[in-house]
Design an enzyme around this catalytic site. Sequence first.
Site, short mmCIF file in Angstrom:
data_model
loop_
_atom_site.label_atom_id
_atom_site.label_comp_id
_atom_site.label_asym_id
_atom_site.label_seq_id
_atom_site.Cartn_x
_atom_site.Cartn_y
_atom_site.Cartn_z
N GLY A 56 34.49 27.03 15.59
CA GLY A 56 34.43 25.95 14.62
C GLY A 56 35.15 24.68 15.04
CD GLU A 61 42.66 36.43 25.81
OE1 GLU A 61 41.46 36.18 25.99
OE2 GLU A 61 43.49 35.55 25.50
CG PHE A 120 35.79 20.98 18.79
CD1 PHE A 120 35.47 19.81 18.13
CD2 PHE A 120 34.98 22.10 18.60
CE1 PHE A 120 34.37 19.74 17.28
CE2 PHE A 120 33.88 22.05 17.76
CZ PHE A 120 33.57 20.86 17.10
CG ASN A 177 34.52 30.51 24.06
OD1 ASN A 177 33.75 29.55 23.96
ND2 ASN A 177 34.45 31.55 23.26
CB CYS A 237 41.54 29.08 22.39
SG CYS A 237 39.81 28.60 22.65
CD GLN A 278 40.19 23.35 19.85
OE1 GLN A 278 39.64 23.51 18.75
NE2 GLN A 278 39.64 23.78 20.98
CG HIS A 297 40.83 32.69 25.97
ND1 HIS A 297 40.59 33.47 24.86
CD2 HIS A 297 40.20 31.51 25.74
CE1 HIS A 297 39.84 32.79 23.99
NE2 HIS A 297 39.60 31.60 24.52
#
Length: 392
Positions: free
Chosen positions: A243, A366, A314, A311, A269, A273, A364
């Site tokens: 989103g 992880e 934005f 991934n 991620c 933001q 990311h």
Amino acid sequence: MTQAAVLVLEDGRTFTGEAYGATGTTLGEIVFNTGMTGYQETLTDPSYHRQIVVMTAPHVGNTGVNDEDPESGRIWVAGYVVRDPARRASSWRSRRTLDDELAAQGVVGISGIDTRALTRHLRERGVMRAGVFSGDALATDGERRPTDDLLAEVRSAPAMAGADLAGEVTTQEAYVVEPLGPDGEPLAEPVATVAAVDLGIKAMTPQRMAERGIRVHVLPSTASIDEVLAVQPDGVFFSNGPGDPAAATHEIELLRDVLDRRIPFFGICYGNQLLGRALGFGTYKLGYGHRGVNQPVVDRATGKVEITAHNHGFAVDAPLDGETAAPHDGGRYGRVVVSHVDLNDDVVEGLQALDLPAFSVQYHPEAAAGPHDAAYLFDRFLDLMHDTKGAA
């Protein structure tokens, strides 16, 4: 017997191929992923909710589907686009084929198209809405539906800009991931306790914290500050998720409540933001985003370059150089620096608050299915919690 399928882009370009997975109609934002491995983790990453994923690697499905690698309890992608699906799955861990798994979960896909041409088109035009149509959705009474009808359906789909989606992918009930010792056995007492707000969390993220002796309380995205404080956290974590961060008003206000209390914070991620927006910076939509496991990012404090898993569509709009007063509410959160930058396009990849115990990264750490260059960030979070507790 194969069935025809067609991919229709919002700008009118079409690609014809064969049905892959389920047949029918699917609509979403079409994006491309450059990873050559890890397709199972991609499919089950909640951040891909409402997105049709194009794999740039030509061969997909070679290792089938196993029961160990999913990042959530289901496939989240809206649709799947591949060039050459594997003829057979070949792995000792494989339990079923990718084609069968997609069909079983109702994921409409398409194969046999020129994914290189499609990717180049998306790089030049930017990601956009798209639809995959096959089976009865493509033809009625033996007559193929006019392309104009399919295009109108694509253009009726909601855009990703302005979409508030965390509530559609979050856990409905809080749960706990218990801490582990060096031998992988459960610890009687955690070294720290974290409240992790699930905005679309991947299963490996709380696991990485548990491996460091942390007890992780995973909370729904709707959690209030009182619910966060109720677990008596040493730190708060905001996860990845789908989103537009500008639409996540509840989560941003929750994060400001955390920052006001000087509770150590770590975000990845989507969480990066949201930290940017909580501090008063803007966010914007990238032309085609970063998705894959091969993005070079520099840690500006050390000069070290990490190859990282991404991934996101934005990004945070913050000054790249020097210290900046966080714009929100007259600078009440003090100074901030951009800690990490993508070497491909200078996108902000991390934020570090200098007057608060808070930091975040856009990628990311992880990193299932790899790379693992950034795993140390979980150690940094643990150190931040210990340092803050020791200074209290």
